[in-house]
Enzyme design. Sequence first.
Site, PDB file in Angstrom:
ATOM      1  N   HIS A 261      -3.376  -4.672   3.337  1.00 48.17           N
ATOM      2  CA  HIS A 261      -4.142  -3.172   4.124  1.00 48.17           C
ATOM      3  C   HIS A 261      -3.599  -3.655   5.334  1.00 48.17           C
ATOM      4  O   HIS A 261      -4.258  -2.259   5.902  1.00 48.17           O
ATOM      5  CB  HIS A 261      -5.345  -4.368   4.177  1.00 48.17           C
ATOM      6  CG  HIS A 261      -6.955  -3.747   4.500  1.00 48.17           C
ATOM      7  ND1 HIS A 261      -7.010  -2.627   4.690  1.00 48.17           N
ATOM      8  CD2 HIS A 261      -6.954  -3.927   6.158  1.00 48.17           C
ATOM      9  CE1 HIS A 261      -7.944  -1.954   5.792  1.00 48.17           C
ATOM     10  NE2 HIS A 261      -8.683  -2.762   6.419  1.00 48.17           N
TER      11      HIS A 261
ATOM     12  N   HIS B 255      -0.251  -3.210   6.298  1.00 49.87           N
ATOM     13  CA  HIS B 255       0.782  -1.904   6.023  1.00 49.87           C
ATOM     14  C   HIS B 255       2.050  -2.162   6.999  1.00 49.87           C
ATOM     15  O   HIS B 255       2.613  -1.320   7.159  1.00 49.87           O
ATOM     16  CB  HIS B 255      -0.013  -0.548   6.855  1.00 49.87           C
ATOM     17  CG  HIS B 255      -0.463   0.296   5.128  1.00 49.87           C
ATOM     18  ND1 HIS B 255      -1.073   1.533   6.190  1.00 49.87           N
ATOM     19  CD2 HIS B 255      -1.685  -0.341   5.093  1.00 49.87           C
ATOM     20  CE1 HIS B 255      -2.047   1.734   5.192  1.00 49.87           C
ATOM     21  NE2 HIS B 255      -2.730   0.945   4.807  1.00 49.87           N
TER      22      HIS B 255
ATOM     23  N   HIS C 271      -7.118  -8.270   0.104  1.00 49.35           N
ATOM     24  CA  HIS C 271      -6.519  -7.435   0.493  1.00 49.35           C
ATOM     25  C   HIS C 271      -7.184  -7.754   2.067  1.00 49.35           C
ATOM     26  O   HIS C 271      -8.686  -6.998   2.295  1.00 49.35           O
ATOM     27  CB  HIS C 271      -6.919  -6.161  -0.262  1.00 49.35           C
ATOM     28  CG  HIS C 271      -7.076  -4.720   1.029  1.00 49.35           C
ATOM     29  ND1 HIS C 271      -5.746  -3.897   0.146  1.00 49.35           N
ATOM     30  CD2 HIS C 271      -7.816  -3.881   1.474  1.00 49.35           C
ATOM     31  CE1 HIS C 271      -5.983  -2.742   0.759  1.00 49.35           C
ATOM     32  NE2 HIS C 271      -7.201  -2.659   1.783  1.00 49.35           N
TER      33      HIS C 271
ATOM     34  N   GLU D 296      -4.410   2.154  -3.059  1.00 52.56           N
ATOM     35  CA  GLU D 296      -5.138   2.840  -2.493  1.00 52.56           C
ATOM     36  C   GLU D 296      -5.066   3.874  -1.166  1.00 52.56           C
ATOM     37  O   GLU D 296      -6.242   4.387  -0.829  1.00 52.56           O
ATOM     38  CB  GLU D 296      -6.487   1.398  -1.982  1.00 52.56           C
ATOM     39  CG  GLU D 296      -6.037   0.803  -0.551  1.00 52.56           C
ATOM     40  CD  GLU D 296      -6.988   0.884   0.199  1.00 52.56           C
ATOM     41  OE1 GLU D 296      -8.267   0.972  -0.079  1.00 52.56           O
ATOM     42  OE2 GLU D 296      -7.342   0.446   1.679  1.00 52.56           O
ATOM     43  N   ASN D 297      -4.388   3.973  -0.541  1.00 51.35           N
ATOM     44  CA  ASN D 297      -4.085   4.948   0.417  1.00 51.35           C
ATOM     45  C   ASN D 297      -2.534   5.998  -0.129  1.00 51.35           C
ATOM     46  O   ASN D 297      -2.674   6.739   0.673  1.00 51.35           O
ATOM     47  CB  ASN D 297      -3.396   4.492   2.044  1.00 51.35           C
ATOM     48  CG  ASN D 297      -4.220   3.686   2.329  1.00 51.35           C
ATOM     49  OD1 ASN D 297      -4.157   2.237   2.011  1.00 51.35           O
ATOM     50  ND2 ASN D 297      -5.618   3.490   2.296  1.00 51.35           N
TER      51      ASN D 297
ATOM     52  N   HIS E 211     -10.721   1.319   0.029  1.00 52.23           N
ATOM     53  CA  HIS E 211     -10.860   2.305   0.380  1.00 52.23           C
ATOM     54  C   HIS E 211     -10.898   3.030  -1.220  1.00 52.23           C
ATOM     55  O   HIS E 211     -10.427   4.303  -1.595  1.00 52.23           O
ATOM     56  CB  HIS E 211      -9.752   3.442   0.841  1.00 52.23           C
ATOM     57  CG  HIS E 211      -9.633   3.239   2.243  1.00 52.23           C
ATOM     58  ND1 HIS E 211     -10.973   3.710   3.193  1.00 52.23           N
ATOM     59  CD2 HIS E 211      -8.975   2.513   2.837  1.00 52.23           C
ATOM     60  CE1 HIS E 211     -10.467   3.611   4.086  1.00 52.23           C
ATOM     61  NE2 HIS E 211      -9.302   3.159   4.864  1.00 52.23           N
TER      62      HIS E 211
ATOM     63  N   ASP F  13       0.766  -0.958   0.117  1.00 53.02           N
ATOM     64  CA  ASP F  13       0.123  -0.073   0.097  1.00 53.02           C
ATOM     65  C   ASP F  13       1.127   1.367  -0.204  1.00 53.02           C
ATOM     66  O   ASP F  13       1.695   1.624   0.537  1.00 53.02           O
ATOM     67  CB  ASP F  13      -1.291  -0.387   1.282  1.00 53.02           C
ATOM     68  CG  ASP F  13      -1.432  -1.296   1.373  1.00 53.02           C
ATOM     69  OD1 ASP F  13      -1.142  -2.478   1.912  1.00 53.02           O
ATOM     70  OD2 ASP F  13      -2.601  -1.262   1.774  1.00 53.02           O
TER      71      ASP F  13
END
Length: 270
Positions: free
Chosen positions: A179, A181, A154, A39-40, A68, A8
């Site tokens: 997801h 991290h 995820h 996604e982040n 997200h 991520d």
Amino acid sequence: MRLMFLGDVVGRAGRRAVAEALPRLRADWRLDFVVVNGENATGGMGLSGDHARLLLDAGADCVTLGDHAFDQKDMLQFIEGEPRVLCPANYAKAAPGRGHRVFSDARGRRVLVAQALGQVFMKRPFSDPFSAMDGVLRTHPLGGAVQASIVEMHCEATSEKMGMGHFCDGRASLVVGTHTHVPTADSQILPGGTGYLTDAGMCGDYDSVIGMDKAEPLRRFVTGMGKARFTPAMGEVTLSGVVVDTDDRTGRATAIRMIRQGGRLEQAAP
């Protein structure tokens, strides 16, 4: 084939680090295909169209999303016109975009990328990820329809990620979790020939709370009350992920190595 997956990307610092490092890594490590979870990447929540283009222009062949996926509203339209961006296969029936796609590397070898969201401890009730991935893998067999395949799981629970790894063993080149991290230390080749890593970690500043500036998360943990929004940490970034070598004939993994480049964590390379 040599495949790389990066975990991520978090905020501006993560985007900048990927943009600066990925072209060099592709050349130095002779990477054939690269997937990046983005996604982040936009403010720590979601991915905008502009930032998706930045990651693709830097050398990502495919960018995946997650829970997200559509926090940045322009992604609802952007994903319809950009086949290199994938949303989870089991996100919602009405969601735009696709949860899997077959790509080609520079030599024309076919690579399947598929992503699913887990159900355990997730805030929203997503549909069954195992049946979603079963259907995709049945129609894209290794050594037949595709020369390699990457499945991204995820989700929160390590057990659910491990379950997906064993469920796909022998049918995917790589199953990798995202997801949470934090990179795990369990990279391995499963008995059926699938490379596996529970979590790829993040491309972000590890002097943080899972990529976010420490002040607000600590305030909420200590006091039980929030005062401000979470903001991505802006220190030096570690690019975290995994590199897998595969056999073109069978699609199975022949080697798997965790990677960590830059930042605070111990460095690792193929």
